[in-house]
Design a protein around this motif. Structure first.
Motif, short mmCIF file in Angstrom:
data_model
loop_
_atom_site.label_atom_id
_atom_site.label_comp_id
_atom_site.label_asym_id
_atom_site.label_seq_id
_atom_site.Cartn_x
_atom_site.Cartn_y
_atom_site.Cartn_z
N GLY A 1 0.78 -1.23 0.00
CA GLY A 1 0.00 0.00 0.00
C GLY A 1 0.81 1.28 0.00
N TRP A 2 2.13 1.19 -0.04
CA TRP A 2 2.96 2.40 -0.12
C TRP A 2 2.72 3.10 -1.44
CZ3 TRP A 2 8.71 1.77 1.82
CH2 TRP A 2 8.70 1.34 3.15
N GLU A 3 2.94 4.41 -1.47
CA GLU A 3 2.84 5.15 -2.73
C GLU A 3 4.02 4.77 -3.63
OE1 GLU A 3 2.59 9.27 -1.77
OE2 GLU A 3 0.50 9.14 -1.11
N SER A 4 3.79 4.90 -4.93
CA SER A 4 4.76 4.41 -5.92
C SER A 4 6.13 5.08 -5.77
CB SER A 4 4.23 4.60 -7.34
OG SER A 4 3.90 5.96 -7.58
N HIS A 5 6.17 6.39 -5.51
CA HIS A 5 7.45 7.07 -5.41
C HIS A 5 8.23 6.58 -4.20
CE1 HIS A 5 6.33 9.78 -2.05
NE2 HIS A 5 5.13 9.79 -2.61
N ARG A 6 7.52 6.24 -3.14
CA ARG A 6 8.20 5.74 -1.93
C ARG A 6 8.77 4.35 -2.17
NH1 ARG A 6 5.30 4.57 3.90
NH2 ARG A 6 7.23 4.12 5.08
N ILE A 7 8.03 3.52 -2.90
CA ILE A 7 8.51 2.18 -3.23
C ILE A 7 9.74 2.27 -4.14
CG2 ILE A 7 7.95 0.05 -4.50
CD1 ILE A 7 5.08 0.34 -3.45
N ALA A 8 9.72 3.20 -5.08
CA ALA A 8 10.87 3.38 -5.97
C ALA A 8 12.11 3.78 -5.17
CB ALA A 8 10.56 4.43 -7.02
#
Length: 243
Positions: free
Chosen positions: A71-78
């Protein structure tokens, strides 16, 4: 003993009455090149989107390097270390190739101009660095997409059909770059419909069908599995399967 880098447990994504990913559990080892195949509509890209924060899973978990990133936002996962490319490469056409690279926000400790130049040279597109990205060929756009991901120095990269629509010579170059990156320690998961391409590069293959993870094994094991024949052709008794 292998160490799991990316793990999903019971990962499920629904769109109304459609279950696109149905309790998918699989693990990708650190340093592995994993292939992900399945018939059209089997849930491969949805799975990538759920792994990388473009979709929020309805159930289940995603763990990366021991951290629950569900559920993390995409930029945080990147920034955590999971990069991805898309099936259709779409660079900023009104910017140069180099500017496209510099548009990626790198860690503050990195000299972004130096890193961009190193990656452009590595991918053999430094000769067009100051050309508009709109003039790139389809294969060059794929390389630029990979280059933009590399600006983040990810541990794991998810590639959605990296050689689709690319001429054979450039496809071979892309595979060479992936092998070299893998030798340096980068882990990959690759969606690819060209089985000849996949056979050259993967360690292991996972197969999705109707949103479920049905088979995992070496390319040879998967290509002779009756469940895979049935998924692609509707019957395990057919003579040929496209893997």
């Amino acid at each position: 003993m292998s160490e799991t880098l990316l793990q999903t447990d019971g990962l499920t994504k629904r769109f109304g009455a459609l279950t696109a990913n149905d309790e998918i559990t699989l693990g990708v080892d650190r340093g592995e090149i994993r292939g992900l195949i399945g018939p059209n509509g089997s849930g491969k890209t949805t799975f990538f989107n759920s792994l990388t924060g473009f979709y929020t899973p309805d159930e289940g978990t995603v763990t990366f390097d021991g951290t629950d990133i569900t559920g993390w936002e995409s930029h945080r996962i990147a920034r955590e270390g999971v990069g991805r490319t898309f099936q259709i490469a779409a660079p900023f056409g009104n910017m140069t190739v180099r500017q496209n690279m510099l548009a990626v926000q790198t860690p503050k400790s990195v000299d972004e101009h130096e890193r961009a130049q190193e990656i452009l040279e590595f991918l053999d597109i430094d000769h067009i660095a100051d050309d508009d990205a709109s003039g790139m060929s389809g294969g060059q756009k794929k390389l630029l997409g990979l280059g933009r991901v590399l600006m983040l120095d990810p541990e794991c990269i998810l590639l959605d059909e990296p050689t689709a629509g690319v001429n054979p010579a450039l496809a071979d170059r892309i595979l060479e770059h992936l092998r070299e990156l893998n030798d340096r320690g980068t882990t990959f998961m690759i969606i690819e419909h060209d089985m000849d391409v996949l056979k050259q590069i993967v360690d292991t293959v996972s197969v999705l069908d109707q949103g479920r993870h049905i088979v995992q094994g070496t390319f040879e094991e998967v290509s002779t599995d009756d469940r895979v024949r049935e998924a692609y052709l509707g019957s395990a008794d057919d003579d040929e399967v496209p893997v």
